[in-house]
Write a protein that holds these residues in place. Sequence first.
Motif, PDB file in Angstrom:
ATOM      1  N   THR A 703      80.982  -2.767  -5.434  1.00  0.00           N
ATOM      2  CA  THR A 703      79.608  -2.471  -5.000  1.00  0.00           C
ATOM      3  C   THR A 703      79.502  -2.656  -3.487  1.00  0.00           C
ATOM      4  N   ALA A 704      78.301  -2.400  -2.972  1.00  0.00           N
ATOM      5  CA  ALA A 704      78.086  -2.433  -1.520  1.00  0.00           C
ATOM      6  C   ALA A 704      78.480  -3.784  -0.919  1.00  0.00           C
ATOM      7  N   SER A 705      78.150  -4.872  -1.614  1.00  0.00           N
ATOM      8  CA  SER A 705      78.420  -6.185  -1.016  1.00  0.00           C
ATOM      9  C   SER A 705      79.897  -6.553  -1.096  1.00  0.00           C
ATOM     10  N   GLU A 706      80.685  -5.756  -1.826  1.00  0.00           N
ATOM     11  CA  GLU A 706      82.122  -6.029  -1.911  1.00  0.00           C
ATOM     12  C   GLU A 706      82.940  -5.166  -0.946  1.00  0.00           C
ATOM     13  N   ALA A 707      82.251  -4.316  -0.198  1.00  0.00           N
ATOM     14  CA  ALA A 707      82.934  -3.493   0.812  1.00  0.00           C
ATOM     15  C   ALA A 707      83.350  -4.388   1.977  1.00  0.00           C
TER      16      ALA A 707
ATOM     17  N   GLU B 121      64.253  -7.193   4.669  1.00  0.00           N
ATOM     18  CA  GLU B 121      65.398  -7.699   5.444  1.00  0.00           C
ATOM     19  C   GLU B 121      66.676  -6.982   5.011  1.00  0.00           C
ATOM     20  N   ASP B 122      67.677  -7.043   5.886  1.00  0.00           N
ATOM     21  CA  ASP B 122      68.976  -6.432   5.555  1.00  0.00           C
ATOM     22  C   ASP B 122      69.517  -6.960   4.220  1.00  0.00           C
ATOM     23  N   ALA B 123      69.337  -8.262   4.009  1.00  0.00           N
ATOM     24  CA  ALA B 123      69.864  -8.863   2.778  1.00  0.00           C
ATOM     25  C   ALA B 123      69.186  -8.289   1.543  1.00  0.00           C
ATOM     26  N   GLU B 124      67.891  -7.972   1.683  1.00  0.00           N
ATOM     27  CA  GLU B 124      67.188  -7.368   0.533  1.00  0.00           C
ATOM     28  C   GLU B 124      67.699  -5.953   0.283  1.00  0.00           C
ATOM     29  N   ILE B 125      67.978  -5.238   1.372  1.00  0.00           N
ATOM     30  CA  ILE B 125      68.533  -3.886   1.215  1.00  0.00           C
ATOM     31  C   ILE B 125      69.872  -3.979   0.487  1.00  0.00           C
ATOM     32  N   MET B 126      70.698  -4.914   0.919  1.00  0.00           N
ATOM     33  CA  MET B 126      72.003  -5.088   0.267  1.00  0.00           C
ATOM     34  C   MET B 126      71.822  -5.431  -1.210  1.00  0.00           C
ATOM     35  N   LYS B 127      70.842  -6.281  -1.487  1.00  0.00           N
ATOM     36  CA  LYS B 127      70.621  -6.716  -2.874  1.00  0.00           C
ATOM     37  C   LYS B 127      70.253  -5.528  -3.767  1.00  0.00           C
ATOM     38  N   LEU B 129      70.835  -2.310  -3.119  1.00  0.00           N
ATOM     39  CA  LEU B 129      71.921  -1.318  -3.160  1.00  0.00           C
ATOM     40  C   LEU B 129      73.062  -1.769  -4.074  1.00  0.00           C
ATOM     41  N   ASP B 130      73.160  -3.075  -4.259  1.00  0.00           N
ATOM     42  CA  ASP B 130      74.194  -3.596  -5.167  1.00  0.00           C
ATOM     43  C   ASP B 130      73.944  -3.178  -6.619  1.00  0.00           C
ATOM     44  N   ARG B 131      72.769  -2.631  -6.883  1.00  0.00           N
ATOM     45  CA  ARG B 131      72.488  -2.121  -8.233  1.00  0.00           C
ATOM     46  C   ARG B 131      72.964  -0.681  -8.397  1.00  0.00           C
ATOM     47  N   HIS B 132      73.633  -0.157  -7.376  1.00  0.00           N
ATOM     48  CA  HIS B 132      74.061   1.248  -7.426  1.00  0.00           C
ATOM     49  C   HIS B 132      75.556   1.361  -7.178  1.00  0.00           C
ATOM     50  N   LEU B 133      76.184   2.275  -7.905  1.00  0.00           N
ATOM     51  CA  LEU B 133      77.591   2.552  -7.664  1.00  0.00           C
ATOM     52  C   LEU B 133      77.729   3.888  -6.955  1.00  0.00           C
ATOM     53  N   CYS B 134      78.552   3.868  -5.906  1.00  0.00           N
ATOM     54  CA  CYS B 134      78.917   5.096  -5.209  1.00  0.00           C
ATOM     55  C   CYS B 134      80.428   5.062  -5.088  1.00  0.00           C
ATOM     56  N   ARG B 135      81.100   6.091  -5.552  1.00  0.00           N
ATOM     57  CA  ARG B 135      82.559   6.100  -5.508  1.00  0.00           C
ATOM     58  C   ARG B 135      83.082   6.794  -4.251  1.00  0.00           C
ATOM     59  N   CYS B 136      82.189   7.513  -3.555  1.00  0.00           N
ATOM     60  CA  CYS B 136      82.666   8.344  -2.437  1.00  0.00           C
ATOM     61  C   CYS B 136      82.676   7.631  -1.091  1.00  0.00           C
ATOM     62  N   THR B 137      81.601   6.920  -0.769  1.00  0.00           N
ATOM     63  CA  THR B 137      81.360   6.587   0.641  1.00  0.00           C
ATOM     64  C   THR B 137      81.888   5.239   1.083  1.00  0.00           C
ATOM     65  N   GLY B 138      82.106   4.330   0.149  1.00  0.00           N
ATOM     66  CA  GLY B 138      82.412   2.963   0.565  1.00  0.00           C
ATOM     67  C   GLY B 138      81.176   2.236   1.072  1.00  0.00           C
ATOM     68  N   TYR B 139      80.002   2.845   0.935  1.00  0.00           N
ATOM     69  CA  TYR B 139      78.676   2.266   1.180  1.00  0.00           C
ATOM     70  C   TYR B 139      78.302   2.094   2.653  1.00  0.00           C
ATOM     71  N   LEU B 143      74.376   1.986   3.819  1.00  0.00           N
ATOM     72  CA  LEU B 143      73.711   0.823   4.417  1.00  0.00           C
ATOM     73  C   LEU B 143      73.073   1.199   5.753  1.00  0.00           C
ATOM     74  N   GLU B 144      73.811   1.946   6.530  1.00  0.00           N
ATOM     75  CA  GLU B 144      73.302   2.377   7.833  1.00  0.00           C
ATOM     76  C   GLU B 144      72.074   3.278   7.640  1.00  0.00           C
ATOM     77  N   GLY B 145      72.177   4.221   6.704  1.00  0.00           N
ATOM     78  CA  GLY B 145      71.065   5.136   6.436  1.00  0.00           C
ATOM     79  C   GLY B 145      69.841   4.402   5.924  1.00  0.00           C
ATOM     80  N   ALA B 146      70.073   3.385   5.093  1.00  0.00           N
ATOM     81  CA  ALA B 146      68.946   2.624   4.543  1.00  0.00           C
ATOM     82  C   ALA B 146      68.184   1.902   5.657  1.00  0.00           C
ATOM     83  N   LYS B 147      68.926   1.399   6.638  1.00  0.00           N
ATOM     84  CA  LYS B 147      68.264   0.692   7.746  1.00  0.00           C
ATOM     85  C   LYS B 147      67.448   1.671   8.600  1.00  0.00           C
TER      86      LYS B 147
END
Lengths: 775, 159
Positions: A703-707, B121-127, B129-139, B143-147
């Motif tokens: 997940t994102a936090s594991e990148a 906060e950034d930490a909330e965004i991370m929290k 986004l951690d509920r989503h899987l993306c296999r392509c981007t490495g996130y 993360l940058e787009g979300a900010k």
Amino acid sequence: MDCLYVGKDFQRPDAILKAQGKSVFLDDIRLPGMLYAEILRPEYAHAKIISIDTSAAEACPGVVAVVTGASCSYIYGDNIADQIPMAVDKVRHIGEAVAAVIAESTHQAREAIKHIVVQYEPLPVQVDALDSMRPGAVLIHEKNGEYWHLPAIHPVPGTNIAGHYRLKKGDFEQALAEADFVIEEEFNYPLISCAAIETHGAIVWFQNDGTIECWSNSQCPFIIRDELAHAYQVPSAAVRVRVPEIGGSFGYKSDITIEHTVAWIASHAKGRPVKWVASRKADLESTLLGRGIRTRMKIAARKDGKFLGIQVRSYHSTGAYADTGVNVSHAAGHNATGPYVFDHCDLQSFTVYTNTPPVGACRGYGHPEGQFAVERLIDMLARKMGMDPFDLREMNYIGPGSVNALGEKMYVANGSVRNCAEKVRKALSASPKPAEDERFFYGRGFAANMKSPKGAPFQTKGCILKRNKDGSVTVTIGGLEVGQGLRTVVQQVAGEALQVPPHKVRVNFEVDTLNSPYEWQTIGSMFTTMGGRAIVRAANRVIAILKKNASYALRCDEDFIGYDGQWLFVLSDPDCRIAVNDVALGYMFPDGVTMGELAQATSDARLPRYSGFDENGQGGAGVSYTFGAQGCDLRIEKSTGKVTIDHFVSCFDVGKVINPRQIRGQVTGGVLMGIGASLYEKLEIGPDGKITNPHFGKYHLPTASEAPRLSTIEFVETPDVVGPYGARGVGEHPVLGAAPSILNAVYDAIGIEFTDIPVTPTRILAALKLKGNGK
Amino acid sequence: MKEKVSFRLNGRAISVELDREMKLLELLREDLNLTGTKCGCDNGVCGACTVILNGKAVKSCVTSSKKLEGADVLTIEGLSVSAVHPIQQALVDSGSVQCGFCTPGIVMELHALFTANPGAEDAEIMKVLDRHLCRCTGYEAILEGAKVARSLVSALLKR
């Protein structure tokens, strides 16, 4: 090379529609009269089918037909024809198709499938190549050796070995005799899933006029077309395969996978389209897996550090069918050398039938498995020799003038692993590795890598290019966008070649075997190289046509006419010119008579001099190699064993960066896929062949936090001779160095030699405890 | 036994008849033909099916349709009526869209977050986004787009 559009960021043409949920993926297609299929899977991974009773299912509401494999007489396969659309008399793995229901709705199909009664006679199960190879192992295919196969594949009849690959260069025994150091170890890259977020799916429609319409989220519509035509005895032209948007692939949507099964089912409801879309469980158990390779490797070296020879025995648990896996085993053979010169190579790989779902392509196939071994073993060897592992590698890198395992000579244009390695070393050493503290161990690791080109006989890629009269350009290709950014590459390369801004280049989204030019399949990081070259070729043909048309107006030889995207002009007198728009359809004389040719052209491009391999595995893979290096800084939490990647560095010699933002996205995505395999992902298969984690709740994708907390991504640009503007592909490469560099870093942190993955917190804690080091 | 359920979907009142237990994802995709919401795992892990239910991001593949009575549901279609939404634009510009299969779910997740808390906060965004899987981007791009999306949404609210 100075470029107008190549090397700059341009937005993907498909991004807005995808972000709005308006793009059409396979499961979004709705057709009039569409039926839905559900497929029954076996209770055993290896069993004889004694009987199938479909009567209760047939009586269920909404059921149109219940299908079994009993009357199915055809087998298929591009490499080894050992596959069947649906089980006939036995099942060989837990995800095999045993029977199917076609119904008016998915819900009805799912309800009815529960009422099919199958009696099995269980057979012994073998889930690992070594188990299948031992004397007395039960044969998974009694007919092994009798199936049609490509000449380069060597099955061993009477065994479970579907292919025995051998590469012999020099004399490894001589290397052993001359060596001061010999090191040997076994490594294991287990079975994983490509796990695209969109699962596999297909729709097949046997039409009443004898044509077959198929939709599939596949990277090989032309292979599917020819396969269905062959199986159902209609001309290839009568089969139309269409590919909508693909929600990721990473390899397992290449080669024919589920389409034959869906076609077999649909052939029982002729006249109506039949759709089947994999659940996540079916996607994990009933499509294609990746990897599954044990590599036993031996390296012989002189005390000054020079590598002399390498021996590899790689054992591939290829699964119940070997058609798609045999190429993986081959690649794991000759790519196991990594980017190093070995004068003596003895490389063998065994493609072995096992009672597990078949293995197919998975991002970089063969390379991550073999290079996991070589990059780990070099670190171990360096310790044995008392040398710095980075320096030891540097003494042995392949480069201009040296010859690889296949016997191909390397040139400057193949790029520089040395320069990539140096960039990675600099990026890592810019900050010192932290010293162990109360909470964490810290480690740093490195791995170099090599990606060989992926060729095949007639592996060409086609292009149709039209320069329209308003200055816009239409490019139609057979290449599939799976998220890698191929469409942006098409726009930028066509724009560059025609000197037209990329946003004026429209590229087809849907690929369709009726209207798109031929493409073998979009795999192996080869589209930029070969598709890009096809686009440049077509553009050059279009420019030649435009010059010819302009020659009527300018009354000047064609080869004395210049072209700048907007104007065609006399080279000695640029003011004497005509607008490109005015000659796009031909030239109109002042009296209204027109002549000339449309500004459109077709082309294709293949890897130059790709050849087969001789009995010693020597031959030409197709010139276009790519080299790179990767490294990481990580921390291991003492209390939990959890690994965090603090910094991951990648550098590849891609020849020429086409789109900086997009290439960075390819690398960050590939690296995280490699991290997933290194730390989290593994298909858990019991001794009975049952998969115990066939869903994302237990098969954990990062997940994102594991990148990585920080990613440094750099490129070396040594121009390639094949690809457009010197560019090479990079889709698979970022996966290669993840596992070895992470495990090398784990050793650096805690002094424990892991030889298989994933390295989970549980395994780290157990190893630390064993070492008496855990706190 | 059919059961009538009335709720608001993308701003409009609708009623559906359910004759069996059906998850919201199936209702949206199969019965209502709203295919922008994607199915990736079907067991509440990957987040591709995320929609907004009564202001909260939920995974529609594990949300029962029977609980929808009186509810307010927003799907990606409701956010994509004509113009490109700032969250979508930010994700596009950052390079977050590769295969695009996970993108609608992430757009809805961020929309729920920034509607409730424009200054997350950034930490909330991370929290979230951690509920989503993306296999392509490495996130990284996501993360940058979300900010960037956060600042675009805040700017809109201040106008």
